[in-house]
Design a protein around this motif. Structure first.
Motif, PDB file in Angstrom:
ATOM      1  N   GLY B 123       0.822  -1.206   0.000  1.00 25.44           N
ATOM      2  CA  GLY B 123       0.000   0.000   0.000  1.00 25.44           C
ATOM      3  C   GLY B 123       0.853   1.252   0.000  1.00 25.44           C
ATOM      4  O   GLY B 123       2.076   1.181  -0.129  1.00 25.44           O
ATOM      5  N   VAL B 124       0.194   2.398   0.128  1.00 24.48           N
ATOM      6  CA  VAL B 124       0.930   3.664   0.012  1.00 24.48           C
ATOM      7  C   VAL B 124       0.885   4.511   1.273  1.00 24.48           C
ATOM      8  O   VAL B 124       1.463   5.591   1.323  1.00 24.48           O
ATOM      9  CB  VAL B 124       0.382   4.515  -1.158  1.00 24.48           C
ATOM     10  CG1 VAL B 124       0.661   3.861  -2.485  1.00 24.48           C
ATOM     11  CG2 VAL B 124      -1.104   4.766  -0.986  1.00 24.48           C
ATOM     12  N   SER B 125       0.172   4.053   2.304  1.00 22.70           N
ATOM     13  CA  SER B 125       0.044   4.886   3.499  1.00 22.70           C
ATOM     14  C   SER B 125       1.350   5.008   4.255  1.00 22.70           C
ATOM     15  O   SER B 125       1.536   5.917   5.047  1.00 22.70           O
ATOM     16  CB  SER B 125      -0.994   4.299   4.447  1.00 22.70           C
ATOM     17  OG  SER B 125      -2.227   4.272   3.828  1.00 22.70           O
ATOM     18  N   GLY B 126       2.223   4.077   4.044  1.00 21.91           N
ATOM     19  CA  GLY B 126       3.499   4.149   4.741  1.00 21.91           C
ATOM     20  C   GLY B 126       3.596   3.077   5.808  1.00 21.91           C
ATOM     21  O   GLY B 126       2.616   2.747   6.465  1.00 21.91           O
ATOM     22  N   SER B 221       7.864   9.129   6.102  1.00 24.60           N
ATOM     23  CA  SER B 221       6.929   8.045   5.817  1.00 24.60           C
ATOM     24  C   SER B 221       7.601   7.057   4.874  1.00 24.60           C
ATOM     25  O   SER B 221       8.031   7.445   3.788  1.00 24.60           O
ATOM     26  CB  SER B 221       5.678   8.590   5.130  1.00 24.60           C
ATOM     27  OG  SER B 221       4.904   9.291   6.048  1.00 24.60           O
TER      28      SER B 221
END
Lengths: 404, 295
Positions: B123-126, B221
């Protein structure tokens, strides 16, 4: 013989007409197109898991509505209004898509709703923030379901001012969304007797916030507010935690924060931050039960956007079922006439401008001591009643409202 | 308090210090690029992805195996360096001697591939990575609060930069490297395994990027896309310093950090553009960069 033929023909014709009236669902299929950012910045808060939420709703309907098959297609809009427009044009003009769901970036939602209006199809926007979507950009062909910038400013900013945060310093993402949020927040802060003593427009995106956080610290403001989103917000919060912003007595207010952001930050860095949300998975038995199902499908807890996609799809399918039609206006009217009572909202209502108004919540991120698990992240501090949360129709610039 | 252009002196001092710290980051990243371009003539567009891999592997190693920060500081760059060697061996070698644009496109493709695959998995949220306990907190300098970790970053980054410069410019190994890439046939005649040398050099440049990634993990992040943002800035730094100039990359890196920091103080909206403005000005007057050799 001729008589007989005539009779037969008219009987067949009548039968066909009756049959046609019964099956007012075009081509006997309800086709839903799910359009969202599947790979970029907004992937985790909506993305592939939003598609799962939509499929859960379709499955709960048994894959059929009013005798017609429900079909789902999906596409990645890559946060581009151009990509989104051409996809939706193809969907509604060639592929007979009846409803476009998902819709995250505000620019995408605004572009798509124009095409839906041209073709008289329906759209339900679940991920976008801009409140202009149901204000100056409203159409009779879309519904804005989960939240918008109006309650974000209203909820968080007014709560923080009332708790004594009188002077504000705002870090704003330097583009339309940030500017709008900054303006909304300034209005709310001033209306509540506070004062914005400084704003700083930072480029979007900004990987390093140390310099900006230092300036916010040096301003001596009670509150450091973040009018940005996604990675900018998480980076800013991380840096604020590293530089001891809250330890030195300043309050950090994040104006748009999703569960997935807080999860990524962890409670250590995010503890104590107040935020406004449209929904939280751990509010009651109903929300928990649905979230358990969602987690089984996806491995993560749902954001308010995921829950909103499920709820709005159910509301749509129920309206199709009740009217026996997939005509955009018939279904939209039925959706407006039916209050929403499910795991997402209680007594939610879709207004004539397309805004779904429902209670919003002021939440605070738990401390590491309070948090019992990796998704146990929020304490709900206060319910912001629907009427208080959203822009009242009396202030609306939407032609659907003003022409009435 | 005395003021400079409406900014209190103390605030300015803090900003300068932050500028140097960020500059040390830029220096470390652009150093790797300069090594790879200077010695191998490869425009490594996968550099940002390697930085990202360094940070991602730090977090993944910790989550999966409990590998702590100090071990990761060595292990993550080695792992990513090995990935680099494989990329060189299986891909870059095949386009050696071709126009620069081929290496640019190939490495860009590799970067997109890595970024896409990891986005699908993580994913990309970190990903979350906690600061090692020893670095919790910071010191009050009077004009600012300086987190201990930032202090550590500047010290270690500058040490690594200096060490690399010293190795390439002042040691025998460095001399072999420079000679091997200058005239590989001659060096091969001397019994030196030039292809191996090239693989290792690419791996080393990649290691520098990964090392910066490990340093970044506790403060930024950690996401599969973190490298794509910083890559262009770092390229600008290398161009300003002079493509391939090792010392130039280091000095320019720090300088650009400071210039960016000052812009963030006086006119924040321009801070992402200021480095490119400097690049335009420098290239107008010195087409081969500040420290580049005249072509």
């Amino acid at each position: 013989m001729t008589m007989m033929k005539k009779l037969l023909t008219s009987a067949v014709a009548t039968a066909m007409m009756v049959g046609g009236a019964q099956a007012a669902i075009s081509d006997n299929t309800v086709k839903i197109g799910y359009l969202a950012d599947m790979s970029g910045t907004y992937r985790d808060l909506a993305g592939p898991n939003g598609m799962k939420a939509l499929e859960m709703a379709v499955a709960d309907f048994g894959g059929k509505v009013s005798g017609a098959t429900i079909e789902v297609v999906s596409a990645d809009d890559r946060n581009s209004a151009d990509v989104a427009s051409s996809t939706v044009r193809r969907w509604v003009e060639n592929d007979k898509v009846d409803l476009v769901a998902g819709l995250v970036a505000s620019s995408v939602s605004i572009a798509v709703s124009d095409i839906l209006e041209e073709n008289d199809k329906l759209g339900i926007i679940s991920g976008s923030a801009a409140s202009s979507i149901t204000n100056e950009h409203c159409t009779p062909n879309h519904i804005h379901y989960v939240y918008d910038t109006y309650p974000l400013a209203n909820g968080t900013a007014s709560a923080v001012v009332k708790e004594g945060g009188k002077t504000w310093y705002i870090l704003t993402a330097d583009y339309a969304f940030g500017h709008a949020l900054e303006a909304d927040v300034t209005r709310v802060v001033e209306a509540n007797g506070g004062e914005v003593i400084g704003t700083l427009r930072h480029p979007f995106p900004t990987p390093d916030f140390s310099s900006f956080i230092l300036q916010a610290q040096a301003s001596g403001a009670d509150v450091v507010a973040l009018a940005n989103a996604g990675a900018d917000t998480t980076n800013a919060i991380n840096t604020a935690s590293e530089f001891g912003v809250t330890q030195s007595g300043q309050t950090l207010a994040a104006l748009l924060l999703f569960l997935t952001d807080v999860h990524a930050l962890g409670v250590d860095a995010a503890q104590g931050i107040q935020l406004t949300t449209g929904w939280y998975w751990d509010m009651n038995d109903e929300t928990r039960a649905w979230s358990d199902r969602f987690e089984k499908e996806t491995g993560v807890r749902p954001t308010m956007v995921h829950a909103g996609i499920y709820s709005s799809t159910m509301q749509y399918l129920k309206a199709v079922e009740a009217t026996g039609s997939d005509d955009a206006q018939t279904v939209r009217q039925k959706m407006m006439d039916t209050p929403i009572n499910d795991m997402f909202a209680k007594n939610g209502k879709i207004r004539v401008d397309g805004r779904m108004v429902h209670d919003m919540y002021l939440a605070e991120v738990k401390t590491p001591a309070e948090s019992k698990g990796e998704w146990d992240l929020y304490k709900i501090l206060r319910t912001i009643p629907a009427d208080e949360a959203y822009r009242p129709l009396s202030e609306s610039k939407c032609p659907l409202v003003t022409s009435k | 308090m005395s003021m400079i252009f409406g900014v209190p002196l103390a605030v300015l001092a803090g900003q300068l210090l932050i500028g140097v710290i960020n500059g040390a980051f830029y220096a470390l990243l652009s150093l790797g690029l300069a090594v790879i371009f200077g010695l191998l003539k490869i425009i490594n567009f996968a550099h940002g992805a390697m930085y990202m891999l360094g940070a991602m592997s730090t977090v993944i190693l910790f989550d999966a195996l409990g590998v702590n920060y100090w071990v990761a500081l060595f292990v993550a760059p080695l792992l990513v360096g090995a990935v680099g060697v494989l990329i060189e061996y299986f891909l870059l070698r095949r386009i050696a001697g071709q126009d620069h644009i081929y290496s640019l496109l190939l490495t860009f493709g590799v970067a997109l591939l890595l970024q896409g695959v990891l986005t699908n998995i993580y994913g990309v949220s970190g990903l979350r990575y906690s600061m090692p306990d020893i670095f919790q907190g910071g010191m009050k300098l009077g004009f600012m609060f300086l987190p201990y970790y930032r202090l550590w970053v500047i010290v270690i980054a500058l040490l690594v930069c200096f060490g690399t410069w010293f190795m390439i410019e002042k040691t025998k190994l460095g001399a072999y490297l420079r000679a091997g890439t200058e005239d590989s046939q001659l060096m091969q005649g001397f019994g030196i395994n030039v292809p191996l040398l090239i693989s290792l050099t690419y791996g080393f440049g990649v290691m520098l990027a990964a090392f910066a990634g490990v340093l970044a993990a506790p403060i930024y992040s950690v996401t599969p896309v973190m490298g794509s943002h910083i890559l262009i800035t770092v390229f600008a730094v290398v161009v300003i310093g002079g493509m391939g100039s090792i010392g130039g990359a280091i000095i320019t890196g720090i300088l650009m950090g400071v210039i960016e920091g000052l812009t963030k103080t006086f006119y924040p909206p321009a801070s992402s553009a200021v480095i490119f403005l400097v690049m335009v000005i420098v290239l107008m007057f010195r087409p081969s960069g500040l420290f580049g050799k005249e072509a």
